[in-house]
Enzyme design. Structure first.
Site, PDB file in Angstrom:
ATOM      1  N   HIS A  61     -13.550  13.886  58.247  1.00  0.00           N
ATOM      2  CA  HIS A  61     -12.998  12.641  58.773  1.00  0.00           C
ATOM      3  C   HIS A  61     -12.951  11.515  57.739  1.00  0.00           C
ATOM      4  CE1 HIS A  61     -17.294  11.457  59.519  1.00  0.00           C
ATOM      5  NE2 HIS A  61     -16.810  10.260  59.260  1.00  0.00           N
ATOM      6  N   ASP A  92     -16.546  19.415  60.505  1.00  0.00           N
ATOM      7  CA  ASP A  92     -16.332  18.106  59.883  1.00  0.00           C
ATOM      8  C   ASP A  92     -16.653  18.158  58.388  1.00  0.00           C
ATOM      9  OD1 ASP A  92     -15.566  15.483  59.709  1.00  0.00           O
ATOM     10  OD2 ASP A  92     -17.472  14.661  60.411  1.00  0.00           O
ATOM     11  N   SER A 166     -21.146   8.657  55.872  1.00  0.00           N
ATOM     12  CA  SER A 166     -20.549   9.949  56.228  1.00  0.00           C
ATOM     13  C   SER A 166     -20.230  10.771  54.983  1.00  0.00           C
ATOM     14  CB  SER A 166     -19.263   9.731  57.024  1.00  0.00           C
ATOM     15  OG  SER A 166     -19.540   9.147  58.272  1.00  0.00           O
TER      16      SER A 166
END
Length: 306
Positions: A61, A92, A166
């Protein structure tokens, strides 16, 4: 707990000085292998140099679209463009590639050996604050169902994460990557993808082949070159195109005539392929070439196929 790069004369931390000193050393050791990932449309995140040849792991993402001008920022001040090699949206995960060699990497740890209550650390760029470290403990090992027949394990911890973390590493006390920080679920629990899941995904990817990164055309050797060679064929391979690389790595030039690879005469493109069959991108090979009518021996670094 946030690690500051400026030492304080008085420690207000409730943790023992020995622990703080060890954490500072760990931070300085692993920091060069942790990068900031930015793209034109979706802000940024964190990445981990997984292979010294420029392969970088981050969250899918963080780089949701190809061709978005992905930029990788390193601790030494360099900024390099990156492209997406592979994606795994269910986990992910995304694998990026920059044109660089001999980059510092982080070792992968065994996420299956993690214990509840074990200290773990995250380093990333929360809210754009570069190379910030937070600490916590493993809270639980859990699973999440992403499709009717697909269940993925996750590590839950109380390490503080925020947008910008992230894709960064969850580290154990030995500085090994035991997880990839992915998202925050309800409450204060942060979620990381286990390193063993990442390693298994990478292992199953199609393997890139090692190539010289040049276009070649077979030609008859000039008489002056043949006279300098003993027991060689009358043919050579002329370099007619070269894949763009950093200047320091551009060992082969347009117009070079390839004659030998690893001491073996080059009979044609097939002989190069045979020599490179068991080699990996990032390895070096020795070539004998003719450049401007003179014989030379050079060393070049192999690159990966697209």
């Amino acid at each position: 707990m946030t690690q500051s790069t400026t030492p304080s004369t008085q420690s207000s931390s409730p943790l023992p000085d020995a622990f703080s000193s060890t954490l500072s050393g760990l931070f300085n050791q692993v920091r060069p292998a942790i990068v900031q990932v930015r793209n034109e449309r979706h802000g940024g995140g964190t990445g981990i140099v997984w292979q010294a040849d420029g392969q970088i792991i981050t969250n899918n993402h963080v780089v949701p679209q190809d061709g978005e001008g992905i930029q990788i920022h390193f601790t030494d001040g360099r900024t390099l463009p990156a492209r997406v090699l592979h994606r795994q949206p269910q986990f992910d995960l995304a694998l990026l590639k920059v044109q660089a060699e001999q980059l510092p990497t982080l070792p992968a740890g065994d996420s299956d050996s993690l214990r509840v209550g074990e200290w773990v650390f995250a380093i990333g760029h929360p809210w754009g604050q570069r190379w910030t470290v937070t600490a916590g403990i493993v809270s639980t090992m859990s699973t999440r169902q992403v499709e009717p027949e697909v269940t993925i394990p996750y590590i839950k911890s109380d390490v503080r994460l925020a947008p910008g973390n992230s894709g960064g590493p969850l580290l154990n006390a030995d500085g090994q990557v035991v997880g990839i920080n992915a998202m925050i679920f309800g409450g204060d629990l942060s979620v990381s993808i286990p390193s063993n899941v990442v390693s298994a995904w990478l292992k199953d990817l199609p393997r890139s082949q090692a190539i010289l990164g040049v276009g070649l055309q077979r030609i008859d050797l000039p008489t002056a070159i043949r006279q300098q060679l003993a027991d060689h064929s009358d043919n050579g391979l002329l370099v007619v195109s070269v894949v763009e690389r950093p200047a320091a790595q551009q060992a082969i030039l347009l117009g070079d005539l390839l004659l030998e690879i690893e001491g073996q005469p080059i009979q044609g493109v097939h002989s190069i392929r045979q020599n490179l069959a068991n080699k990996a991108p990032g390895q070096q090979v020795t070539l004998k070439i003719a450049r401007a009518g003179k014989l030379q021996t050079i060393t070049t670094t192999l690159i990966a196929t697209e």
